[in-house]
Structure formats: structure tokens, C-alpha cells
Design a protein around this motif. Structure first.
Motif, PDB file in Angstrom:
ATOM      1  N   SER A 139       0.839  -1.207   0.000  1.00 53.53           N
ATOM      2  CA  SER A 139       0.000   0.000   0.000  1.00 53.53           C
ATOM      3  C   SER A 139       0.873   1.256   0.000  1.00 53.53           C
ATOM      4  CB  SER A 139      -0.919  -0.007   1.223  1.00 53.53           C
ATOM      5  OG  SER A 139      -0.168  -0.175   2.416  1.00 53.53           O
TER       6      SER A 139
ATOM      7  N   GLU B   3       1.348   3.628  -2.194  1.00 49.82           N
ATOM      8  CA  GLU B   3       0.713   4.875  -2.626  1.00 49.82           C
ATOM      9  C   GLU B   3      -0.092   5.491  -1.482  1.00 49.82           C
ATOM     10  OE1 GLU B   3      -2.838   6.067  -5.694  1.00 49.82           O
ATOM     11  OE2 GLU B   3      -1.277   4.722  -6.453  1.00 49.82           O
ATOM     12  N   THR B   4      -0.841   4.645  -0.769  1.00 53.33           N
ATOM     13  CA  THR B   4      -1.632   5.138   0.359  1.00 53.33           C
ATOM     14  C   THR B   4      -0.738   5.629   1.481  1.00 53.33           C
ATOM     15  OG1 THR B   4      -3.392   3.565  -0.185  1.00 53.33           O
ATOM     16  CG2 THR B   4      -3.411   4.504   2.027  1.00 53.33           C
ATOM     17  N   VAL B   5       0.343   4.893   1.743  1.00 53.42           N
ATOM     18  CA  VAL B   5       1.284   5.289   2.801  1.00 53.42           C
ATOM     19  C   VAL B   5       1.835   6.685   2.526  1.00 53.42           C
ATOM     20  CG1 VAL B   5       3.554   4.787   3.801  1.00 53.42           C
ATOM     21  CG2 VAL B   5       1.907   2.939   3.453  1.00 53.42           C
ATOM     22  N   LYS B   6       2.202   6.938   1.261  1.00 54.91           N
ATOM     23  CA  LYS B   6       2.714   8.255   0.901  1.00 54.91           C
ATOM     24  C   LYS B   6       1.626   9.321   1.027  1.00 54.91           C
ATOM     25  CE  LYS B   6       6.272   6.787  -2.417  1.00 54.91           C
ATOM     26  NZ  LYS B   6       7.366   7.680  -1.990  1.00 54.91           N
ATOM     27  N   ALA B   7       0.418   8.982   0.544  1.00 50.72           N
ATOM     28  CA  ALA B   7      -0.657   9.974   0.496  1.00 50.72           C
ATOM     29  C   ALA B   7      -1.091  10.418   1.892  1.00 50.72           C
ATOM     30  CB  ALA B   7      -1.848   9.407  -0.273  1.00 50.72           C
ATOM     31  N   ILE B   8      -1.148   9.498   2.843  1.00 52.97           N
ATOM     32  CA  ILE B   8      -1.654   9.834   4.177  1.00 52.97           C
ATOM     33  C   ILE B   8      -0.537  10.192   5.149  1.00 52.97           C
ATOM     34  CG2 ILE B   8      -3.658   8.343   3.856  1.00 52.97           C
ATOM     35  CD1 ILE B   8      -2.359   6.285   5.673  1.00 52.97           C
ATOM     36  N   GLY B   9       0.711  10.120   4.667  1.00 48.60           N
ATOM     37  CA  GLY B   9       1.834  10.489   5.524  1.00 48.60           C
ATOM     38  C   GLY B   9       2.115   9.494   6.624  1.00 48.60           C
ATOM     39  N   ALA B  10       1.941   8.203   6.333  1.00 51.17           N
ATOM     40  CA  ALA B  10       2.171   7.166   7.346  1.00 51.17           C
ATOM     41  C   ALA B  10       3.602   6.644   7.333  1.00 51.17           C
ATOM     42  CB  ALA B  10       1.209   5.991   7.121  1.00 51.17           C
TER      43      ALA B  10
END
Length: 575
Positions: free
Chosen positions: A213, A215-222
């Protein structure tokens, strides 16, 4: 035929998934044992050659005898070289065979495992699959042949006793030291191997979660949170691995030191024996060479114990996975030739593992063959769960789910799902071509059928314009395609082969209004006469159904003809 009694007996033992392949490869290991026996016998020749040269050739200046002995030794060295290569080859063959059979069995188990009994996260499961490498390294390692070399320690000591008398005492005294060192460190190795495996699985879990995940990790700043988890897992794994290696090195270091002490002891005792004319110089040199042969297998056993601890822990973890219950009945599953599409749920209740509340609670529902039913309800009302139970992905804790009057748990799961076209909410695509994702290697899905369902789902609209089209290679989960394109391909996959039952879970949630309208127009004639379970929040999709079931908190709140239920819902909103 002779293998059958042994394999049948292996089924009653620990880890039959491992024991059975080993028994099937026992012929190869017999060859390894034969080669090891000859190698150990040849090893004694060099010591006897040295003794003969010093005791017979040098005092008598027998050059012609030296030539003959050298030719004989050269022949022995050649045979020893060939046998050592053959031993490595046979060990690798057996290891590769066991690795293939165990890997195939484990992957089949992974596919058939009940989802409600799945151990750990995705990363943990992939980490367990990685432990196959530990098993392969053990069974394909030349260190394994040290077990075969151990009996020859006794033969070597016996030859030393015949040649040098009390010169056998130094290596004989060192053998218990090496054995005790191995036995003392073995419990600690087991504990540290288990800790290292656990830390490795935790590291693998963080890695798989992040990569899957990204892309999601980058997008949400995780990234910061997952980076901290990764560093913690790295630190723990490094510490446990270091402790494991240090502990394993203790036994091996003791064995090496014991070898040196035994060798020096032989030299010291030998000087006195030569002075008393009890032995010859050649006998002393022969015994000093044989000393190394007596201690060397024990050093290898120390190394083997380190490998064995890691292998035993890996085997235990994999065995836990293999003991996980599988889908389908315990006996012979039903293999239906065709399904009509009648679905019935009787007093079904289901709770997900570690969930506080039931996802479904006393659901009773009957769907006739060819009936098209839409399921409405708020998020978490149990709609998708109901679809998963019909697909046999989960088993109800109470009640029964039946298709054509038969409990789905009696069917072969793979056979059952051949008659159900499912487009689930996640729209996950498999790495490979678009063709692979639609056809899934099903022999009944030819080129014409693929184009037909691709046109129905809208996939052909964008794939037909690409040069490599259906041979376009997709990455994991279909990255690079839009959500609507992934949905179109998932729908084409579900429609392929004209299955009598269709399960659609939010099939157009990522599509725009015009694309969805065109899709509905194409699907209406296609779904005539087929049982449909349509889960949606989009009112426009309800044109495909003639009955609506409203779900609320895991129960059926309303059930009836489409138009009546829609009017009732409209009046409820107006009120």
C-alpha cells in the motif's frame, strides 16, 4: 508399491507433509550414505600412505615402491574427488525434490485454508512461506552428511588404537567435550532461533504492508509511523540473530579447539613412545592425520546443531500452518456438474474472528433460481459478509447456507466457485496480462468469450485501443489502471463462462454516471435467467434486479419486490 506402507506410517507421525517427501527420496539418501562411506574409507588411505613412506620407503630408499604407492594414492584421490562431487549432487537433488514437494503442498494448503482460521497478517504468512528456504538449506546442505560421518569416528579411533596404542586417548578425551558443548548450547539455540524467526516475521509483516500500500502510505503520511516500526523490527531481528550466531559459534569453536588439543596431545605422547621404540615415526604421523578425521565430523555436528535448531523452529511454524483447517468437507467433496442457482440461508449467524459483534444474526433468506436480488443497507450492515458466506469463503457459526438444497460446506470449494461469477468490492487484479486476469487459465474461456465479456463490462472500450491490448502486463493489484478500469476487468472475469450465479459487490462504485448507465444497458439482457446477488448503494443499478433485501445491523429489515421496497424507502426518507 513398496513405498505405500512407509508413507502410510508417515501419515501417523509428526509433520507428514515433510516426512513423506523424505521417504520418497530415501533412495537418493542411500546413495549419499554409500558415497560418504567410501569417502571416509579413502580418507584413511592418506594416513596409511604417510606411515608407509616414513617407515618403509625412506629407511630402505625404496624409490620404486614410492612410485607404486603414489600411483595408488592418485587413483584413490581421483575416486575421492568423484565421490565428493556425487555426494553433493545427490544431496542437492534430494533437497530440490523435497523443496518442490513441500513448497507445492504448502501453497495448496495456503489456497485451501479457511479464512477465519488464517494465522497472522499477510506479512506473517509470506514470512512463513519464506521459511521453506530454511528447510531447503538444511536438506540440501552437505552438513547433513555429517550424520553419516559420525559412525566412522569409531572406526577411525579403532585404527588409531591399532597403529598408536595410547595415542587414541587425546581425541577420545576430546569427544565428550565437543558433545557436551553441543548439548549445552542446543536449548539456547532453540530459544534464540524462535526469537529470530518471530522478529523476522514481524519485519516481513511491516515490509509487505508498506510495499502493498505504498501509494496510500505516501498519500496519508504514514511513512514515519511505519518507518519506526521497521527500525524497531530491524533492531530486534539484528540482536536476536547476533545472539543466535554467537551461541552457535560456541560449539563450533570448542570443536576446533578440541581438535588442536587432541593433535598436540598426540604429538606430545608420540615423542615419548618413539623414544621408547613403542611406535614408529610413520605411525605417529598417521595417528596425527587420523586425529583430524576423528574430530572433524563432531565439528560438523556442532554446525549441524545450529542449522537443526533453525530448521526445527521453521518446521514447527510451518506445521502450525499445515494443521490449520481447510475449506470443504472432511470426506469426499461433492463435484456438481451444474448448478441451477437456488440459494437458501436458514438461521445464519456469523462473527468475524476477534470481532465484538455478529456481522450476521439469524438470517433466513430464500432465492429462487434465476431470481435477481439487490441488497441495500448502511456500511457494516452485513451485505458483503452474506456474499462471502454464499461463496464459501467463510463458514457460519450457526445455521446453514445452501445452494440447490445442499450445504455449501459439502461442495468442493473450487468446483463451487466455478459456477459463481464474483466481482468483489476490492477489485484486486493479479500480476500478469489483462488476458490472464479475465481467463484465469480456464480452458472453457476462449478468445471469443473473452472479447464478448470484455465488451459487456466495458473493458474492450479501452483495451481495444492499446497496441498490445489484452497482453498488457499489469503489476500487483492492477496498479497503473484507474479504479473504473479495474472494475471493468473484474466484471469481465466474473461474467466469463456464463456462470449461473453472479455476485456483484459495488460493481460500479468507481465509474462515472455515463459509464455506469452504458454498463447497465449491456448487462440487462446478459443477466436474464441467472441468479444475481447485487450489493450496491447506487439506485441506478437496481434496474438489474426484481427484488430488494434491506439489511440493518446484521438482520433483514425489509424484503420484497423492488418497486414496493423502493417506495417504502422513499416514504421513510420523506417522513
Amino acid at each position: 508399491m513398496t513405498d505405500q506402507p512407509l508413507i502410510a506410517a508417515a501419515r501417523q507421525r509428526f509433520a507428514p507433509w515433510l516426512i513423506e517427501p523424505m521417504l520418497r527420496n530415501r533412495g537418493t539418501y542411500i546413495k549419499v550414505a554409500a558415497a560418504a562411506a567410501m569417502i571416509n574409507l579413502f580418507a584413511m588411505v592418506s594416513s596409511l600412505f604417510t606411515m608407509t613412506v616414513y617407515d618403509r620407503v625412506i629407511p630402505n630408499d625404496a624409490s620404486s615402491s614410492l612410485v607404486g604407492l603414489s600411483i595408488g594414492l592418485a587413483i584413490v584421490v581421483i575416486f575421492d574427488f568423484v565421490l565428493r562431487l556425487l555426494r553433493v549432487y545427490f544431496v542437492d537433488i534430494a533437497g530440490a525434490n523435497i523443496d518442490y514437494e513441500v513448497g507445492d503442498t504448502l501453497f495448496a494448503k495456503l489456497l485451501s485454508m479457511r479464512l477465519d482460521r488464517r494465522p497472522g497478517s499477510t506479512g506473517t504468512l509470506t514470512g512463513l512461506m519464506r521459511e521453506l528456504e530454511t528447510l531447503r538449506d538444511f536438506f540440501a546442505s552437505a552438513t547433513l552428511t555429517a550424520i553419516i560421518d559420525v559412525p566412522f569416528v569409531i572406526i577411525t579411533l579403532a585404527v588409531m588404537a591399532m597403529l598408536g596404542g595410547i595415542l587414541v586417548l587425546p581425541p577420545l578425551a576430546m569427544i565428550p567435550v565437543v558433545v557436551v558443548a553441543g548439548l549445552i548450547t542446543n536449548p539456547a539455540l532453540d530459544r534464540l532461533s524462535a526469537a529470530s524467526l518471530g522478529d523476522g516475521l514481524r519485519k516481513q509483516s511491516v515490509l509487505v504492508e508498506t510495499v502493498g500500500s505504498l501509494e496510500t502510505v505516501k498519500a496519508i503520511g504514514a511513512g514515519g509511523m511505519l518507518g519506526a516500526r521497521w527500525r524497531s523490527a530491524l533492531k530486534s531481528h539484528a540482536q536476536s540473530s547476533l545472539s543466535q550466531r554467537l551461541t552457535a559459534s560456541i560449539a563450533m569453536t570448542v570443536a576446533n579447539s578440541a581438535n588442536i588439543i587432541a593433535y598436540c596431545g598426540i604429538i606430545i605422547l608420540g615423542v615419548g613412545l618413539i623414544r621408547d621404540n613403542s611406535i614408529t615415526t610413520g605411525a605417529l604421523l598417521a595417528c596425527s592425520i587420523l586425529c583430524g578425521r576423528a574430530i572433524a565430523p563432531l565439528a560438523q555436528i556442532a554446525n549441524l546443531l545450529a542449522r537443526l535448531s533453525a530448521t526445527r523452529i521453521a518446521c514447527r511454524q510451518i506445521n502450525t500452518l499445515m494443521d490449520t483447517p481447510s475449506e470443504g468437507p472432511a470426506g469426499e467433496p461433492l463435484q456438481p456438474a451444474q448448478l441451477l442457482g437456488a440459494i437458501e440461508l436458514r438461521n445464519v449467524a456469523f462473527r468475524y474472528p476477534r470481532a465484538a459483534e455478529k456481522a450476521l444474526d439469524q438470517i433466513s433468506l430464500s432465492i429462487a433460481p434465476g431470481e435477481r436480488v439487490g441488497f441495500l443497507g448502511r456500511v457494516g450492515s452485513g451485505k458483503s459478509t452474506l456474499a462471502r458466506l454464499i461463496l464459501g469463503l467463510y463458514e457460519p457459526q450457526e445455521g446453514v447456507v445452501m445452494i440447490d438444497g445442499t450445504d455449501v460446506r459439502q461442495f468442493d470449494p473450487g468446483r463451487l466457485r466455478r459456477f459463481i461469477g464474483a466481482a468483489m468490492q476490492d477489485n484486486v487484479l493479479i500480476a500478469g496480462s489483462v488476458r490472464d486476469n479475465i481467463c484465469l487459465d480456464r480452458t472453457d474461456i476462449d478468445h471469443d468469450e473473452m472479447i464478448r465479456v470484455a465488451s459487456l463490462s466495458g473493458t474492450h472500450g479501452f483495451m481495444g485501443k492499446i497496441v498490445n491490448g489484452y497482453d498488457l502486463k499489469l503489476t500487483d493489484r492492477g496498479e497503473g489502471l484507474s479504479g473504473g478500469q479495474r472494475q471493468s476487468i473484474s466484471l469481465a472475469r466474473a461474467l466469463a463462462g456464463r456462470p449461473p450465479i453472479l455476485v456483484f459487490d459495488e460493481p460500479s462504485s468507481a465509474m462515472d454516471i455515463q459509464t455506469e448507465t452504458d454498463l447497465i444497458d449491456r448487462l440487462q439482457p446478459e443477466v436474464e435467467g441467472r441468479t444475481i446477488l447485487l450489493i450496491t448503494h447506487r439506485p441506478s443499478l437496481l434496474r438489474l434486479v426484481d427484488r430488494i433485501v434491506v439489511m440493518e445491523q446484521g438482520r433483514i429489515a425489509a424484503d420484497g419486490p423492488r418497486d414496493i421496497i423502493l417506495q417504502r424507502l422513499t416514504r421513510g426518507k420523506a417522513a
